[in-house]
Design a protein around this motif. Structure first.
Motif, PDB file in Angstrom:
ATOM      1  N   SER A  14       0.833  -1.210   0.000  1.00 26.65           N
ATOM      2  CA  SER A  14       0.000   0.000   0.000  1.00 26.65           C
ATOM      3  C   SER A  14       0.863   1.254   0.000  1.00 26.65           C
ATOM      4  O   SER A  14       0.574   2.226  -0.720  1.00 26.65           O
ATOM      5  CB  SER A  14      -0.919   0.021   1.229  1.00 26.65           C
ATOM      6  N   ALA A  59       0.990   3.798  -3.292  1.00 30.47           N
ATOM      7  CA  ALA A  59       0.550   5.171  -3.060  1.00 30.47           C
ATOM      8  C   ALA A  59       1.511   6.175  -3.694  1.00 30.47           C
ATOM      9  O   ALA A  59       1.146   7.328  -3.933  1.00 30.47           O
ATOM     10  CB  ALA A  59       0.426   5.439  -1.565  1.00 30.47           C
ATOM     11  N   LYS A  89      -9.630   8.641  -9.601  1.00 29.99           N
ATOM     12  CA  LYS A  89      -9.203   9.800  -8.799  1.00 29.99           C
ATOM     13  C   LYS A  89      -9.006  11.020  -9.701  1.00 29.99           C
ATOM     14  O   LYS A  89      -9.419  12.133  -9.359  1.00 29.99           O
ATOM     15  CB  LYS A  89      -7.902   9.454  -8.081  1.00 29.99           C
ATOM     16  N   ASP A 147      -9.156   5.662  -2.732  1.00 26.47           N
ATOM     17  CA  ASP A 147      -7.811   5.440  -2.195  1.00 26.47           C
ATOM     18  C   ASP A 147      -6.953   4.792  -3.288  1.00 26.47           C
ATOM     19  O   ASP A 147      -7.170   3.634  -3.654  1.00 26.47           O
ATOM     20  CB  ASP A 147      -7.899   4.532  -0.968  1.00 26.47           C
ATOM     21  N   GLN A 173     -13.879   0.069  -2.313  1.00 24.79           N
ATOM     22  CA  GLN A 173     -13.850   1.480  -2.703  1.00 24.79           C
ATOM     23  C   GLN A 173     -15.066   1.834  -3.569  1.00 24.79           C
ATOM     24  O   GLN A 173     -15.720   2.863  -3.354  1.00 24.79           O
ATOM     25  CB  GLN A 173     -12.570   1.765  -3.489  1.00 24.79           C
TER      26      GLN A 173
END
Length: 285
Positions: free
Chosen positions: A231, A235, A258, A265, A277
């Motif tokens: 993660s 990111a 996004k 996320d 999500q």
């Protein structure tokens, strides 16, 4: 889980002092804990393969030190030999190293070199064969009569039979078809789940790293660029993209959402996480 492998300011230069001098790894500081499953990832030429050859003293560092269980593995011929049994390294296309008359003898080669008696050698061969899905009938065959995927399993079994504390696999799925890749990945995952051996997987595939590892080390230009959980790594997708690496497809989809203004996320990298999500966006969780 305690520290099992440590690299301290490790650098390695090929052809030092010649016109072909090239620094392949530079000032690497890494620590691996017992039971870890770590993926080392990076584009071709980033230093991955050179790095892992330091883990069991196949390459002595130009500068810096490597420790297994707190001991400098390059301090003497005895410690170098011990390191090669403690840390088993499976090279790319390991099937090219098969040479014995039967699969059994090929798997037994490492344990025999350890000076073990016949009973212990046989026990290790049978256990390693079971771990990689090789049956008793196949053990009596010539390794050269096997398929590419089966040869790959035999080669991996030969390292597993030495029962190393650390198992390093350098692109173990290279050249295999999709089914063969999945079978090898599943075999490695099952072996780790059962034995809790420290596994270090070298790969150029973010998908494989995402599926398998609890930690990812990203190499770029002979150095460690990123080091963290999947993660944490995904990111940093902008950093990964700039260094020529892709993120998993699931992460790519979330990044695009996004960019279109959706509150998601972008460190998520599994189907389950993506589903959560999307359900949240629809107001169902």
């Amino acid at each position: 889980m305690g520290e099992i492998l440590k690299l301290e300011n490790v650098s390695y230069t090929y052809g030092a002092g010649t016109p072909f001098e090239k620094t392949a790894v530079k000032d690497i500081n890494l620590t691996f804990n017992s039971g870890d499953f770590v993926a080392i990832i990076g584009h071709t030429g980033s230093g991955k393969s050179t790095l892992v050859q330091h883990f069991n003293a196949l390459l002595p560092p130009t500068s810096g030190k490597v420790y297994i269980n707190g001991e400098d593995i390059n301090q003497s011929p005895a410690t170098r030999r011990a390191a090669r049994f403690a840390c088993g390294l499976v090279f790319q296309y390991p099937e090219y190293q098969l040479f014995e008359e039967t699969v059994f003898l090929d798997i037994a080669y490492g344990p025999k070199n350890m000076g073990l008696d016949e009973i212990e050698v046989k026990r290790r061969v049978l256990n390693a064969a079971e771990a990689v899905g090789i049956d008793a009938l196949t053990l009596e065959k010539s390794p050269f009569d096997l398929s590419g995927g089966q040869k790959r399993r035999v080669a991996i079994a030969g390292i597993i039979a030495m029962e190393p504390e650390i198992l390093v696999l350098d692109e173990p799925m290279a050249g295999l078809d999709p089914q063969g890749r999945e079978e090898i990945l599943e075999m490695i995952r099952n072996y780790h789940d059962k034995h809790k051996t420290t596994i270090i997987l070298v790969t150029h595939s973010m998908e494989d790293a995402a599926k398998m590892a609890n930690r990812i080390v990203v190499m770029c230009d002979s150095q460690v660029l990123l080091d963290g959980t999947p993660s944490e790594i995904f990111a940093r997708h902008e950093v990964l993209t700039k260094s020529g690496l892709d993120v998993p497809q699931i992460t790519s989809v979330l990044i695009e959402l996004k960019n279109r203004g959706y509150d998601v996320d972008t460190s998520v990298y599994t189907i389950e996480g993506a589903k959560e999500q999307l359900m949240r966006l629809r107001g169902k969780v």
